[in-house]
Scaffold this active site. Structure first.
Site, PDB file in Angstrom:
ATOM      1  N   ASP A 271      -0.066   4.924   1.442  1.00 16.41           N
ATOM      2  CA  ASP A 271      -0.208   5.779   2.630  1.00 16.41           C
ATOM      3  C   ASP A 271       0.021   4.983   3.910  1.00 16.41           C
ATOM      4  OD1 ASP A 271      -0.993   8.241   1.262  1.00 16.41           O
ATOM      5  OD2 ASP A 271      -2.804   7.118   0.734  1.00 16.41           O
TER       6      ASP A 271
ATOM      7  N   ASP B 107       0.871  -1.157   0.000  1.00 15.71           N
ATOM      8  CA  ASP B 107       0.000   0.000   0.000  1.00 15.71           C
ATOM      9  C   ASP B 107       0.920   1.223   0.000  1.00 15.71           C
ATOM     10  OD1 ASP B 107      -2.272   1.630   0.274  1.00 15.71           O
ATOM     11  OD2 ASP B 107      -2.093   1.616   2.458  1.00 15.71           O
TER      12      ASP B 107
END
Length: 612
Positions: free
Chosen positions: A167, A165
């Site tokens: 963030d 991912d």
């Protein structure tokens, strides 16, 4: 730290094994009292009692002072379970209920000491002195926040593909972002939803909330729930004020339990209760509390359901309108932390021939700016597949949205996607097409993310990928756990709990007075250890003895977890992570709360033997 407790356990067990009565499990207290001025405070590093005087019902205390007085151990007699062994027969090593080198004794005496109060306080003082004396030197320095912790065995030699991912995984953000999200959403409430201007006086409170809390939408309550769906007493807030335990019981039908059908759904978004699982939700929880507090203190009638929906929409506008993206891109040095460590991890993986991919909900322009800042302009060369605006968790569950390719400027292209090519940027799509086009399946894949539901749950449960959770809070929590104050307080709390469990068969009036003092001290210790993490809600991972609901999900949906991606730099890529075998309740007494009880949880063993 867990390993250091074993040394403590060995010493305490040898001393406590042969003493006193044994007991059934202690009933769960239905109510948590607040800090009591009559309770003793276990001084950090001193092993002594401070401050408050001890009281009894008649205004005096029978507790011995100074050295522990000598007392005669109650007479013991053999039970039908202690059969005489033939001469020369040895106790088998590791036999249940036997500590090597300690003489086996019966624990079923019903004899009552001549002075039960003196006896109980003598046991108390002896246990407390042992707890302080036997904590190994350096035990508080054994935890390292750069460790990778394993819930399940993972052999990195079997992992060929690493997914990420963006963030709070590849990019870690400073807490300054939280106050900006809060302030902007608060202004949206006032200007767009026409909330009263008085709300503007509520500034962001950095350490008010912790991740993983639940919010009762209809009652307007923010709370902490454990792995068994029980509310932790003392952690329920209406606005910025705690709700008394008695009122909580009234609101929930005389119990702290939140039924499964009322709890949050699989993704933490139930119709009545929501669980806040990502780090971006911390400003939202604080704004909910502040807005509730304004209406309550101002005496303005309102519907908590409407307030929840408005605050959620205001927070969403901060993201949808791109405010957060603009702030970060404008000052990358201020908001992105430890970018050089992310670059080092990617370099290392690629240099060892690993394939990398990125699946994020963030837009390409935002990701490109951040990755260029951390890794360099050629950051896309590290990744075999890059997918932006993926719409997780729907990306992992739906098979409807097709992949779209973006050109170098981030504009959508029209051709059908028949392959996922290195150097290209893709938008949306779904996991089923991803698996079909890439062929990456099963335990060969290790995916990293910070959101247990949106990033990890479906991958582990439905597709058999290995999963790694990024939990930045580990860094601060391990610092607290590594302090001597916490180690002494927690060790004594567990030992005191075991002492109360074992000796609770003393039920004469004088003994009840002693137990009331012990109960008050135990309640104070629980509050104190909670406050070391967060004064309102305590640790992200614990509700006193039980794991939190967050911890339960963390263990269920992640094979390994760590404070940041850079923790991988401490291990080679053939390393195997092994989970620690922690004892179940019926297994060996290795933990402090079992040292005074352990396998000795049958106080009426002799009576039961006659029945059988």
């Amino acid at each position: 730290m867990n390993m250091s407790f074993k040394a403590v356990a060995a010493t305490l067990t040898r001393t406590l094994w042969t003493k006193g009565h044994t007991t059934p499990p202690l009933a769960r207290s239905p109510k948590v009292n607040r800090l009591s001025t009559t309770c003793r405070v276990f001084a950090a590093g001193a092993g002594r009692e401070q401050g408050c005087k001890e009281k009894t019902q008649n205004g005096s205390s029978d507790r011995p002072s100074g050295e522990v007085p000598s007392f005669t151990e109650p007479a013991h007699r053999c039970t039908t379970g202690d059969k005489k062994r033939p001469t020369g027969t040895k106790e088998p090593v590791g036999a249940p209920g036997v500590v090597t080198g300690v003489k086996r004794r019966s624990h079923t005496s019903t004899a009552v000491p001549a002075n039960s109060t003196s006896y109980l306080w003598a046991r108390y003082n002896e246990t407390k002195r042992l707890v302080h004396d036997v904590i190994p030197p350096g035990a508080c320095n054994l935890l390292n926040s750069s460790t990778v912790y394993a819930n399940n065995e993972v052999d990195l030699a079997e992992v060929d593909i690493y997914g990420f991912d963006y963030d709070y995984t590849l990019a870690l953000y400073s807490n300054a972002l939280h106050s900006m999200i809060y302030n902007t959403a608060r202004d949206f409430l006032i200007e767009h939803f026409k909330y009263p201007e008085g709300i503007r006086k509520y500034d962001y409170i950095p350490n008010f909330a912790v991740r993983g809390l639940h919010y009762d939408i209809q009652k307007g309550l923010l709370m902490k729930i454990d792995a068994f769906h029980y509310i932790e007493p003392g952690t329920v807030y209406r606005g910025l004020s705690p709700v008394p335990d008695e009122e909580v019981l009234q609101l929930y039908g005389g119990t702290y339990h939140v039924p499964l059908q009322q709890d949050s759904g699989f993704y933490g978004k139930g119709p009545k209760v929501k669980q806040f699982m990502d780090i971006f939700s911390i400003p939202e929880m604080t704004l909910l509390a502040a807005t509730n507090d304004f209406f309550i203190t101002s005496g303005i009638e309102y519907d908590p359901v409407h307030l929840f929906k408005d605050v959620s929409e205001a927070i969403g506008m901060v993201h949808l309108k791109g405010y957060m993206y603009k702030w970060v891109m404008k000052d990358l040095d201020k908001f992105i932390q430890r970018g050089e460590e992310t670059a080092a991890v990617l370099h290392r993986l690629v240099s060892h021939g690993k394939k990398l991919f990125l699946i994020t909900n963030s837009p390409f322009s935002f990701v490109d700016k951040g990755m260029t800042h951390m890794v360099g302009k050629e950051w896309r060369d590290f990744f075999d597949v890059v997918i932006v605006q993926a719409d997780k968790p729907h990306f992992f569950t739906d098979c409807i949205k097709p992949f779209r390719r973006l050109d170098g400027n981030g504009d959508l292209q029209w051709e059908k996607i028949n392959s996922l090519d290195k150097g290209q940027i893709y938008k949306q799509g779904n996991l089923f097409d991803f698996l079909r086009l890439s062929g990456w399946r099963g335990s060969r894949v290790l995916y990293f993310g910070d959101h247990l539901y949106s990033d990890l749950a479906d991958l582990m449960l439905r597709h058999g990928w290995r999963t790694a959770a990024i939990v930045p809070e580990l860094e601060q929590e391990t610092k607290v756990v590594s302090t001597k104050r916490y180690a002494l307080s927690l060790t004594w709390l567990q030992a005191l709990t075991g002492l109360m469990e074992r000796l609770q068969t003393h039920r004469d009036p004088a003994s009840k007075v002693v137990f009331e003092e012990w109960h008050n001290e135990r309640e104070e210790l629980m509050v104190m250890t909670k406050n070391l993490f967060n004064p309102q809600f305590g640790s992200l991972f614990r509700t006193c003895h039980n794991p939190t609901y967050f911890s339960r999900r963390l263990c269920r949906f992640s094979d390994v977890y760590m404070a940041s991606l850079s923790c991988l730099l401490n291990y080679d890529l053939s390393y195997t992570f092994y989970p620690r075998r922690t004892p179940l309740q019926h297994e060996a007494p290795l933990w402090m709360d079992q040292l005074c009880t352990g396998c000795m949880k049958t106080p009426f063993l002799e009576e039961m033997s006659h029945i059988r």
